[in-house]
Motif scaffolding. Structure first.
Motif, PDB file in Angstrom:
ATOM      1  N   PHE A  92      20.495  -2.327 -82.757  1.00 18.89           N
ATOM      2  CA  PHE A  92      19.578  -3.623 -82.567  1.00 18.89           C
ATOM      3  C   PHE A  92      19.809  -4.525 -83.189  1.00 18.89           C
ATOM      4  CE2 PHE A  92      15.398  -1.652 -81.390  1.00 18.89           C
ATOM      5  CZ  PHE A  92      15.850  -0.506 -81.343  1.00 18.89           C
ATOM      6  N   GLN A  96      20.398  -8.454 -81.669  1.00 11.42           N
ATOM      7  CA  GLN A  96      19.523  -9.299 -82.678  1.00 11.42           C
ATOM      8  C   GLN A  96      17.395  -8.834 -81.964  1.00 11.42           C
ATOM      9  OE1 GLN A  96      19.815 -12.439 -84.635  1.00 11.42           O
ATOM     10  NE2 GLN A  96      21.527 -10.417 -86.144  1.00 11.42           N
ATOM     11  N   ALA A  98      14.975  -8.419 -81.866  1.00  9.17           N
ATOM     12  CA  ALA A  98      13.572  -8.815 -82.415  1.00  9.17           C
ATOM     13  C   ALA A  98      13.552 -10.610 -82.566  1.00  9.17           C
ATOM     14  CB  ALA A  98      14.095  -8.082 -84.196  1.00  9.17           C
ATOM     15  N   VAL A 104       9.039  -3.830 -84.042  1.00  8.70           N
ATOM     16  CA  VAL A 104      10.906  -3.485 -84.052  1.00  8.70           C
ATOM     17  C   VAL A 104      10.784  -1.961 -84.726  1.00  8.70           C
ATOM     18  CG1 VAL A 104      12.526  -3.982 -84.379  1.00  8.70           C
ATOM     19  CG2 VAL A 104      12.067  -5.618 -83.031  1.00  8.70           C
ATOM     20  N   MET A 107       9.889   0.288 -82.242  1.00  6.86           N
ATOM     21  CA  MET A 107      10.946   1.197 -81.202  1.00  6.86           C
ATOM     22  C   MET A 107      12.077   2.407 -82.229  1.00  6.86           C
ATOM     23  SD  MET A 107       9.922  -1.251 -78.529  1.00  6.86           S
ATOM     24  CE  MET A 107       8.501  -2.096 -78.548  1.00  6.86           C
ATOM     25  N   VAL A 108      12.432   1.580 -82.552  1.00  6.73           N
ATOM     26  CA  VAL A 108      13.399   1.969 -83.891  1.00  6.73           C
ATOM     27  C   VAL A 108      13.319   3.501 -83.564  1.00  6.73           C
ATOM     28  CG1 VAL A 108      15.188   2.588 -85.105  1.00  6.73           C
ATOM     29  CG2 VAL A 108      14.770   0.042 -85.178  1.00  6.73           C
ATOM     30  N   LYS A 127      13.792   3.102 -70.747  1.00  5.60           N
ATOM     31  CA  LYS A 127      13.001   2.393 -70.092  1.00  5.60           C
ATOM     32  C   LYS A 127      11.322   3.252 -69.955  1.00  5.60           C
ATOM     33  CE  LYS A 127      13.998  -1.656 -67.229  1.00  5.60           C
ATOM     34  NZ  LYS A 127      14.410  -1.584 -66.196  1.00  5.60           N
ATOM     35  N   LEU A 130      10.314   4.829 -74.082  1.00  6.38           N
ATOM     36  CA  LEU A 130       9.862   2.978 -74.640  1.00  6.38           C
ATOM     37  C   LEU A 130       8.281   2.847 -74.051  1.00  6.38           C
ATOM     38  CD1 LEU A 130      12.845   1.213 -75.980  1.00  6.38           C
ATOM     39  CD2 LEU A 130      11.776   2.832 -77.298  1.00  6.38           C
ATOM     40  N   HIS A 140      12.158  -6.856 -74.963  1.00  2.00           N
ATOM     41  CA  HIS A 140      12.378  -5.882 -73.837  1.00  2.00           C
ATOM     42  C   HIS A 140      13.827  -5.292 -74.096  1.00  2.00           C
ATOM     43  CE1 HIS A 140       8.072  -6.686 -73.482  1.00  2.00           C
ATOM     44  NE2 HIS A 140       7.782  -4.983 -73.178  1.00  2.00           N
ATOM     45  N   GLN A 141      14.361  -6.513 -72.974  1.00  2.22           N
ATOM     46  CA  GLN A 141      15.504  -6.494 -72.707  1.00  2.22           C
ATOM     47  C   GLN A 141      16.883  -6.629 -73.730  1.00  2.22           C
ATOM     48  OE1 GLN A 141      16.887  -8.839 -68.980  1.00  2.22           O
ATOM     49  NE2 GLN A 141      18.284 -10.224 -70.339  1.00  2.22           N
ATOM     50  N   ARG A 142      16.291  -7.301 -74.652  1.00  2.00           N
ATOM     51  CA  ARG A 142      17.736  -6.547 -75.858  1.00  2.00           C
ATOM     52  C   ARG A 142      17.270  -5.928 -76.569  1.00  2.00           C
ATOM     53  NH1 ARG A 142      19.404 -11.581 -78.819  1.00  2.00           N
ATOM     54  NH2 ARG A 142      19.275 -13.803 -77.075  1.00  2.00           N
ATOM     55  N   ILE A 143      16.024  -4.997 -76.965  1.00  3.23           N
ATOM     56  CA  ILE A 143      15.481  -3.339 -76.952  1.00  3.23           C
ATOM     57  C   ILE A 143      16.271  -2.164 -75.924  1.00  3.23           C
ATOM     58  CG2 ILE A 143      14.264  -1.928 -77.379  1.00  3.23           C
ATOM     59  CD1 ILE A 143      11.996  -4.398 -78.360  1.00  3.23           C
ATOM     60  N   ILE A 144      16.169  -2.966 -74.856  1.00  3.67           N
ATOM     61  CA  ILE A 144      17.303  -1.494 -74.075  1.00  3.67           C
ATOM     62  C   ILE A 144      18.944  -1.954 -74.119  1.00  3.67           C
ATOM     63  CG2 ILE A 144      17.575  -1.317 -71.558  1.00  3.67           C
ATOM     64  CD1 ILE A 144      14.841  -3.034 -71.199  1.00  3.67           C
ATOM     65  N   ASP A 145      18.817  -3.153 -74.286  1.00  3.93           N
ATOM     66  CA  ASP A 145      20.245  -3.323 -74.520  1.00  3.93           C
ATOM     67  C   ASP A 145      21.213  -2.527 -76.299  1.00  3.93           C
ATOM     68  OD1 ASP A 145      20.766  -4.256 -72.346  1.00  3.93           O
ATOM     69  OD2 ASP A 145      20.639  -6.446 -73.208  1.00  3.93           O
TER      70      ASP A 145
ATOM     71  N   ARG B 193      20.265 -14.399 -87.226  1.00  6.05           N
ATOM     72  CA  ARG B 193      18.913 -14.827 -87.846  1.00  6.05           C
ATOM     73  C   ARG B 193      18.740 -14.110 -88.586  1.00  6.05           C
ATOM     74  NH1 ARG B 193      15.388 -12.859 -83.690  1.00  6.05           N
ATOM     75  NH2 ARG B 193      13.524 -13.177 -85.486  1.00  6.05           N
ATOM     76  N   VAL B 196      16.459 -10.184 -89.237  1.00  6.47           N
ATOM     77  CA  VAL B 196      16.719  -9.378 -88.196  1.00  6.47           C
ATOM     78  C   VAL B 196      16.821  -8.209 -89.084  1.00  6.47           C
ATOM     79  CG1 VAL B 196      17.498  -8.559 -86.089  1.00  6.47           C
ATOM     80  CG2 VAL B 196      17.186 -10.833 -86.372  1.00  6.47           C
ATOM     81  N   LYS B 199      14.027  -6.908 -90.289  1.00  5.74           N
ATOM     82  CA  LYS B 199      13.173  -6.546 -89.309  1.00  5.74           C
ATOM     83  C   LYS B 199      13.476  -4.674 -88.728  1.00  5.74           C
ATOM     84  CE  LYS B 199      10.941 -10.676 -88.532  1.00  5.74           C
ATOM     85  NZ  LYS B 199      11.391 -12.203 -87.702  1.00  5.74           N
ATOM     86  N   VAL B 200      14.901  -4.402 -88.753  1.00  4.33           N
ATOM     87  CA  VAL B 200      15.149  -3.326 -88.047  1.00  4.33           C
ATOM     88  C   VAL B 200      15.034  -2.072 -88.935  1.00  4.33           C
ATOM     89  CG1 VAL B 200      16.937  -2.164 -87.230  1.00  4.33           C
ATOM     90  CG2 VAL B 200      16.820  -4.329 -86.452  1.00  4.33           C
ATOM     91  N   LEU B 633       8.904 -12.661 -69.815  1.00  2.00           N
ATOM     92  CA  LEU B 633       8.582 -11.358 -69.848  1.00  2.00           C
ATOM     93  C   LEU B 633       6.759 -11.950 -70.335  1.00  2.00           C
ATOM     94  CD1 LEU B 633      11.438  -9.322 -71.367  1.00  2.00           C
ATOM     95  CD2 LEU B 633      10.248  -9.708 -68.960  1.00  2.00           C
ATOM     96  N   PHE B 664       8.016  -1.168 -71.034  1.00  2.00           N
ATOM     97  CA  PHE B 664       8.512  -1.913 -70.965  1.00  2.00           C
ATOM     98  C   PHE B 664       9.644  -0.741 -68.752  1.00  2.00           C
ATOM     99  CE2 PHE B 664      10.272  -1.400 -75.560  1.00  2.00           C
ATOM    100  CZ  PHE B 664      10.819  -2.101 -74.758  1.00  2.00           C
ATOM    101  N   PRO B 665       8.728  -0.306 -67.774  1.00  2.00           N
ATOM    102  CA  PRO B 665       9.413  -0.093 -66.994  1.00  2.00           C
ATOM    103  C   PRO B 665       9.068  -1.480 -66.309  1.00  2.00           C
ATOM    104  CG  PRO B 665       8.332   2.284 -67.540  1.00  2.00           C
ATOM    105  CD  PRO B 665       8.337   0.738 -68.583  1.00  2.00           C
ATOM    106  N   VAL B 667       9.888  -4.390 -67.070  1.00  2.00           N
ATOM    107  CA  VAL B 667      10.903  -5.805 -67.290  1.00  2.00           C
ATOM    108  C   VAL B 667      12.153  -5.155 -66.427  1.00  2.00           C
ATOM    109  CG1 VAL B 667      12.613  -5.940 -69.151  1.00  2.00           C
ATOM    110  CG2 VAL B 667       9.790  -5.154 -69.451  1.00  2.00           C
TER     111      VAL B 667
END
Ligand code: FES
Ligand code: FES
Lengths: 154, 724
Positions: A92, A96, A98, A104, A107-108, A127, A130, A140-145, B193, B196, B199-200, B633, B664-665, B667
């Motif tokens: 994550f 980056q 978040a 987050v 999500m984690v 997908k 989540l 979303h895209q970064r979280i998926i990645d 940043r 982050v 946050k994670v 998004l 998510f689906p 996206v």
């Protein structure tokens, strides 16, 4: 006042709750100081409060603290720290993944549960796993990645 | 506990909290370092150099998740000849930071960062002057590198030694030379940043997580109908919970308890009788209500003679577009802590405008501004004026009533029900194409609520219920911009029909107004292209003169492998494009999109999105990308799913089932092409990419299925209805 015993992040914690129906979320946040899980809706619709109970992702806003007794509760804090993040958290950070970051931790934890039962998910599987976690910032895209990166399927 | 510092150290990110004594020690005047100026013409307001040679930047602009926490230090570091790891960043605290205006309107970098960069450049010049005197060397032989002034030939002097702990005492010099972009070392780098990692890890401190010594938990009970008066409260209804204090100030009703859960369930259990509300128009009635007015008309653009050209045109069309009210729907409901006592107030808030809010709190509580301190702490994503200030006012009223610090956590229902809403917008467009297939005439008419000029702050819910006087008025942001076509049209007119009221309390929400205006203008451009039987991309390029605009349009189209042909296409996957020059003078952005429509279910699936973006100077390209992804998004969510539902009494879409967000689906894959113009001024990246999204989507749907969607959201029902 009722006394309950919880196993949180491998530690046994005995605590008093005034209302056994108090959601696990508030007990974690306010009594145990584990503020990683977040309050987003209180009714199981956003996923911000997600923790693991016996390895499954659950919405801690819906779980009465009393009913978690005797089961293993894992929160995001158990996966690592900012200085020593766990592998999923590292992914994550690497992505980056978040913006405000409020969604987050949830999500984690949802992703952690996914990777336990399916260590090499596809993008579509991520997908779907989540689906119950909302993000208002559009991360979303970064979280998926990040999840795919952690799984080695990216 | 008021200062949070983010310390960058090499590749690892370390978050350090300076957690000083809470509550009692927080008399606002004491905590601010003695002698610190907050005057925005003084370099010392923005920047301090410690004896250890570390630099602290004091920023009035705050990080709302958009990454200013690294980007502004990058700008300062560039001018100070160091890396960001030398810089600590303090933001938003009214006792420590200068007032740089609200963090709104994409001004964080464009104004806030630019001002701090100039302060850093001035500081560098001052440091070189000081060192020249101390080292007895000519200025020209000195350079500021990594926290020391180095002279050619070896001598050096650390900046900590040079000024450590003392004020520079120089005025901000608007002419202090800035680093030549050809020599940038820090600006333009995609640095991570600093927040982050925490946050994670779940350890980042949000306002929701702040604990102040002696703090109680409060919750506010809102009426069942907007404007209802409180008739009677049955305090016995919460007696069973124990330890709950009911606070009533006229129609303001709240509870305070020692524990959060007790406050929450008490607010739910408390029985109260309310009068009827003042009556709302209901979501289904908004459009007719707007048309009825009566409006005050203003012509914003007039070129040529649109009326005559339209009247005389052979190919002329007209269409109406509607954008409903939206909630900010921040993922964490608003939260704040207030400690009001002995003529002083301390507020912990995620407000996008702490300095402005300081004045608001002072007015509401009858305190001197100097005795109010607002401390910024991160909230859940804020995309404008959401419920943060309301929650803080609630906390202030409760704290004053009970004499203790009080934390107020809104519920999800409070948030979706009562946050100020993005205002509704109705646009009627007329246009004509000539025989050469060019736009010959264009008229936009828009019906929108009018923001009240010089409104000191949006009227807040708690004080209003409590009968505290506030300046009445509407706050919306600049919602009339970008109602004109961004193409050469000889005869054009933009008229706004200003409405004196709004169906629900409005506020500014990301790219205020420009998302709906862009939706209408760029959808209608496609409608004209279809009338002219032209490819939508070629049609736009034919009318576009600005080379920066042309570039983003071409690059966006390339991102989805645009095939030239008129719309609608042969069916299957459709593609659409839309372009906007934000506010007509800021960022250039174009979005191309592919979508499919399922005729039977009415579901729209967005397959991929390409965005080309030119915001001038890019400080942190990864931060800009994140903002673009988020803008796309979030706006897809708004266009596909969102509408605030309300009846005659109250908002009824108060959970994520009735107010659904993109999941998510849904996206799509997003590709971004950043145009780098490091020699140009920065133009802002927090909003612009949101503005072409809805039109690009509607245009892709038209290309895919031949249906033209003009009412947001594009629900399955609406799509099915459009097929007839
Ligand atoms: S807070 Fe538990 S799902 Fe939203
Ligand atoms: S990053 Fe803000 S809600 Fe997901």
């Amino acid at each position: 006042m009722a006394r309950i015993t919880l196993t949180v992040n491998d530690r046994e914690r005995a605590l008093d709750v005034r209302d056994p129906g108090e959601p696990l979320l508030f007990v974690l946040r306010n009594q145990l100081g584990l503020t990683g899980a977040k309050y987003g809706c209180g009714v199981g619709q956003c996923g911000a409060c997600t923790v693991l109970v016996d390895g499954e992702a659950v919405r801690s806003c819906l779980v009465p603290a009393g009913s978690a007794a005797g089961r293993a509760v894992t929160t995001v804090e158990h996966l690592g720290t900012a200085e020593r993040p766990g592998p999923l958290q590292r992914a994550f950070i690497e992505q980056q993944a978040a913006q405000c970051g409020y969604c987050v931790p949830g999500m984690v934890m949802s992703a952690a549960a996914l990777l336990r039962r399916n260590p090499r998910p596809t993008g579509d599987e991520v997908k779907r796993a989540l689906d119950g976690n909302l993000c208002r910032c559009g991360t979303h895209q970064r979280i998926i990645d990040a999840v795919l990166l952690a799984a080695g399927t990216r | 506990m008021n200062r949070r510092e983010f310390v960058f150290s090499g590749g690892a990110l370390v978050v350090a909290f300076t957690w000083r004594r809470p509550a009692a020690a927080q008399a606002p005047t004491e905590a601010a370092p003695a002698g610190r100026t907050l005057a925005t013409d003084e370099v010392d307001a923005f920047l301090a150099i410690g004896a250890d040679g570390r630099v602290t930047i004091y920023s009035g602009k705050v990080d709302l998740g958009q990454g200013l926490r690294v980007a502004i230090p990058q700008m300062a570091a560039e001018e100070l000849g160091c890396g960001v790891e030398r810089i600590a960043f303090v933001e938003g605290d009214t006792a420590l930071t200068p007032d740089q205006g609200p963090t709104a309107g994409s001004t964080g970098i464009m104004r806030g960062g630019v001002q701090i960069r100039q302060a850093a450049a001035t500081a560098r010049e001052a440091l070189l002057d000081l060192a020249a005197a101390r080292l007895a060397r000519p200025r020209a032989e000195l350079a500021l590198v990594d926290g020391e002034v180095r002279a050619t030939g070896g001598a050096s002097l650390g900046i900590g030694e040079l000024v450590g702990g003392r004020r520079l005492g120089v005025k901000l010099d608007p002419k202090a030379p800035l680093t030549n972009p050809a020599r940038f070392r820090v600006i333009g780098k995609p640095l991570p940043r600093p927040d982050v990692a925490a946050k994670v890890a779940g350890t980042h401190r949000f306002v929701h997580d702040v604990v102040v010594a002696g703090m109680l938990h409060g919750a506010v009970v809102r009426p069942p109908a907007v404007g209802a008066k409180l008739v009677e409260v049955d305090e016995a209804s919460v007696a069973a919970i124990g330890g709950v204090r009911v606070v009533r100030i006229r129609d303001f009703l709240g509870v305070v308890a020692a524990a959060e859960w007790d406050a929450m369930r008490a607010a739910r259990a408390l029985k109260a009788r309310w009068s009827d509300g003042t009556g709302l128009v209901g979501d289904a009635g908004v459009r007719a209500w707007m048309k009825k007015g009566p409006p005050v008309d203003e012509t914003l653009v007039k070129r040529g003679d649109a009326a005559a050209a339209l009247a005389g045109a052979a190919k002329r069309i007209a269409a109406e577009y509607y954008w409903p009210m939206h909630s900010h729907a921040s993922l964490g409901p608003s939260c704040a802590i207030a400690d009001i006592r002995e003529g002083e107030a301390t507020i912990w808030s995620a407000s996008q405008a702490t300095h402005r809010f300081r004045g608001t709190i002072a007015r509401l509580l009858g305190l001197a501004r100097e005795n109010v301190r607002v401390i910024y702490v991160d909230g859940a994503g804020c995309y404008g004026m959401n419920g943060h200030d309301d929650a803080a006012a609630d906390a202030a009223l409760l704290s004053r009533a009970v004499g203790k610090p009080v934390r107020v956590q809104w519920t999800r229902e409070d948030e979706l029900g009562w946050d100020p809403k993005g205002p509704p917008q109705l646009l009627a467009l007329e246009g004509a194409v000539d025989d050469d297939g060019r736009i010959a005439a264009w008229r936009t008419r828009m019906w929108i609520p009018r923001a009240t000029a010089n409104l000191p702050s949006m009227p807040l819910l708690g004080p209003q219920a409590a009968g505290i006087e506030q300046v009445p008025g509407l706050s919306t942001g600049l919602i009339s911009q970008n109602g004109n076509p961004p193409y050469a049209v000889a005869n054009q007119e933009v008229v706004v029909h200003w409405l004196a009221d709004a169906p629900l309390r409005p506020s500014n929400l990301r790219a205020p107004g420009k998302i709906a205006n862009g939706f209408a203008v760029e959808s209608f451009t496609d409608e004209l292209a279809a009338v002219a039987r032209q490819d939508a991309l070629a049609f736009r390029l034919a009318g576009l003169g600005d080379p920066r605009g042309i570039e983003v349009v071409k690059r966006a189209a390339a991102l989805i492998d645009w095939q030239a042909r008129p719309s609608p296409g042969p069916g299957g996957v459709g593609r659409g494009i839309a372009y906007l020059h934000y506010k007509n003078n800021e960022t250039y952005v174009a979005i191309a999109m592919e979508a499919e429509v399922d005729r039977r279910s009415g579901a729209i699936r967005v397959r991929r999105v390409g965005c080309a973006h030119d915001c001038g100077l890019v400080i942190n390209p990864d931060g800009v990308r994140a903002q673009i992804e988020g803008s796309i998004l979030q706006t897809l969510s708004r266009a596909l799913f969102e509408e605030v539902k309300f009846d005659r009494a109250r908002v009824t879409s108060v959970d994520f089932a009735s107010y659904p967000l993109l999941r998510f689906p849904d996206v799509p894959r997003i590709a971004i092409d950043l145009v780098l113009r490091q020699h140009a001024p920065p133009l802002g990246a927090g909003e612009a990419a949101a503005t072409p999204v809805a039109a690009a989507l509607a245009n892709a749907v038209y290309d895919a299925a031949g249906i033209r969607l003009r009412d947001v959201p594009f629900t399955r029902e609406r799509v099915r209805a459009a097929f007839g």
